[in-house]
Design a protein around this motif. Structure first.
Motif, mmCIF file in Angstrom:
data_model
loop_
_atom_site.group_PDB
_atom_site.id
_atom_site.type_symbol
_atom_site.label_atom_id
_atom_site.label_comp_id
_atom_site.label_asym_id
_atom_site.label_seq_id
_atom_site.Cartn_x
_atom_site.Cartn_y
_atom_site.Cartn_z
ATOM 1 N N ASN A 109 0.855 -1.182 0.000
ATOM 2 C CA ASN A 109 0.000 0.000 0.000
ATOM 3 C C ASN A 109 0.895 1.237 0.000
ATOM 4 O O ASN A 109 1.746 1.387 0.887
ATOM 5 N N TYR A 128 6.350 0.193 -4.384
ATOM 6 C CA TYR A 128 4.972 -0.258 -4.155
ATOM 7 C C TYR A 128 4.565 -1.257 -5.228
ATOM 8 O O TYR A 128 4.619 -0.971 -6.416
ATOM 9 N N PRO A 130 1.192 -3.892 -5.483
ATOM 10 C CA PRO A 130 -0.016 -4.317 -4.757
ATOM 11 C C PRO A 130 -0.149 -5.826 -4.662
ATOM 12 O O PRO A 130 0.473 -6.583 -5.419
ATOM 13 N N PHE A 248 -3.310 -4.003 3.144
ATOM 14 C CA PHE A 248 -4.047 -4.224 1.900
ATOM 15 C C PHE A 248 -4.657 -5.617 2.025
ATOM 16 O O PHE A 248 -4.068 -6.602 1.597
ATOM 17 N N ILE A 273 -5.644 2.837 -3.145
ATOM 18 C CA ILE A 273 -5.506 1.641 -3.976
ATOM 19 C C ILE A 273 -6.811 1.155 -4.602
ATOM 20 O O ILE A 273 -6.800 0.679 -5.737
#
Length: 346
Positions: A109, A128, A130, A248, A273
């Motif tokens: 995140n 980053y 995800p 996340f 996100i």
């Protein structure tokens, strides 16, 4: 790969690790030779968990480029585990010391980049990437399969079902989940998850009593094997995660991949996100209003279903496979993380 994440059932770090291993098996075999928990020489060592033996291994010259996967920060641990204050302080320092041993940090995140910088980790070391889930594991099922799952759980086909999953702990918003069930006996609430870390779970005694004697319309299933969770996401009308703090959550991606409408507590971390793909509520009253509105509006249910599938495409393994491949190749060449950031923008 260095990880003990899959040794503890029912927690998201293990799910994220297994998804990445599955992706490398499917897409990366022609590019990489991957070993797990082997201390031989490597070009890249990717640490998923912060085990002491892994920390010691970071001092070996055989480790090559050291990558640390940040699934949690000290403040997120505080909401999950109840530790003695002295041990908590030592553990907090250990977490950050482990991250500082890395040549490259990967966060799931982007809002946690700034927090790591505040802990003294150089911004240029943080990239980053995800989380993602496999569509072969989490997918929309037929009405017949949904009915079979409800039958096994003893839930009538005409009942509106709200489903949540994760560890049973304060941080996950379990108290609000229970409150909503008590307020609405006409709705069935199901929570899949348990006490993955036993008695050191924050609020263990309190939640143990709740799980042992829940409202009649609330079912605590205990820890469900991950391969069976697809049935739960499909049999429900709405996925609800009332967590107060997350990085996340894999469960949200799993729900998206099944096309399940999603309702979340309105947290800033989600906005970076998955903004626009879910319904949201600030507190228990707001979440209640959202549930009732969604229950009464079939068009909104259909709209949230379409948004979920759209989000699933964004965080699919096909999308992330190329990103991880390029990332690892960059790391092998000691390329800076800013190149990864640029890649993700594209």
């Amino acid at each position: 790969m260095f990880s003990s994440a899959d040794k503890v059932a029912g927690q998201g770090v293990g799910s994220a690790y297994l998804e990445l291993m599955g992706l490398l098996k499917q897409y990366g075999q022609q590019h990489f030779k991957v070993t797990v928990n082997k201390f031989g020489a490597a070009d890249i060592s990717h640490y998923h968990t912060i085990d002491p033996q892994f920390f010691v291994s970071t001092f070996s010259k055989k480790r090559g480029r050291k990558i640390g996967y940040v699934h949690f920060l000290p403040e997120t641990i505080h909401g999950s585990l109840k530790l003695p204050k002295l041990f908590e302080k030592i553990f907090d320092k250990y977490i950050i010391a482990f991250y500082k041993r890395m040549d490259q940090i990967v966060v799931v995140n982007p809002i946690f980049i700034e927090k790591l910088v505040q802990y003294g980790i150089p911004r240029q070391k943080v990239a980053y990437i995800p989380n993602f889930v496999s569509k072969s594991e989490f997918y929309p099922q037929s009405d017949t399969k949904k009915a079979l799952t409800r039958g096994k759980l003893g839930i009538d086909l005409d009942r509106f079902v709200v489903f949540g999953d994760g560890q049973v702990q304060k941080r996950k918003g379990i108290d609000d989940f229970v409150t909503l069930a008590k307020r609405h006996p006409e709705i069935t609430f199901v929570w899949a998850g348990g006490f993955s870390f036993g008695k050191i779970t924050d609020g263990y005694e309190h939640y143990k009593k709740i799980v042992a004697d829940p409202p009649v319309n609330l079912l605590f299933t205990g820890i469900v094997p991950r391969k069976e969770l697809v049935d739960y996401y499909n049999m429900c009308n709405l996925f609800l995660l009332p967590s107060y703090d997350e990085l996340f959550p894999m469960s949200v991606l799993e729900a998206f991949s099944c096309g399940t409408p999603v309702l979340l507590r309105d947290l800033p971390l989600y906005q970076a996100i998955i903004a626009g793909f879910y319904a949201k509520g600030r507190d228990v009253d707001d979440l209640e209003a959202q549930i009732l509105q969604i229950k009464a509006d079939f068009e909104q249910q259909a709209h949230l279903h379409r948004l979920a599938l759209k989000a699933a495409d964004k965080f699919s393994e096909e999308h992330l496979a190329k990103i991880w491949q390029d990332f690892y190749e960059m790391q092998a060449q000691n390329k800076p993380s800013q190149l990864v950031a640029d890649l993700l923008k594209n």
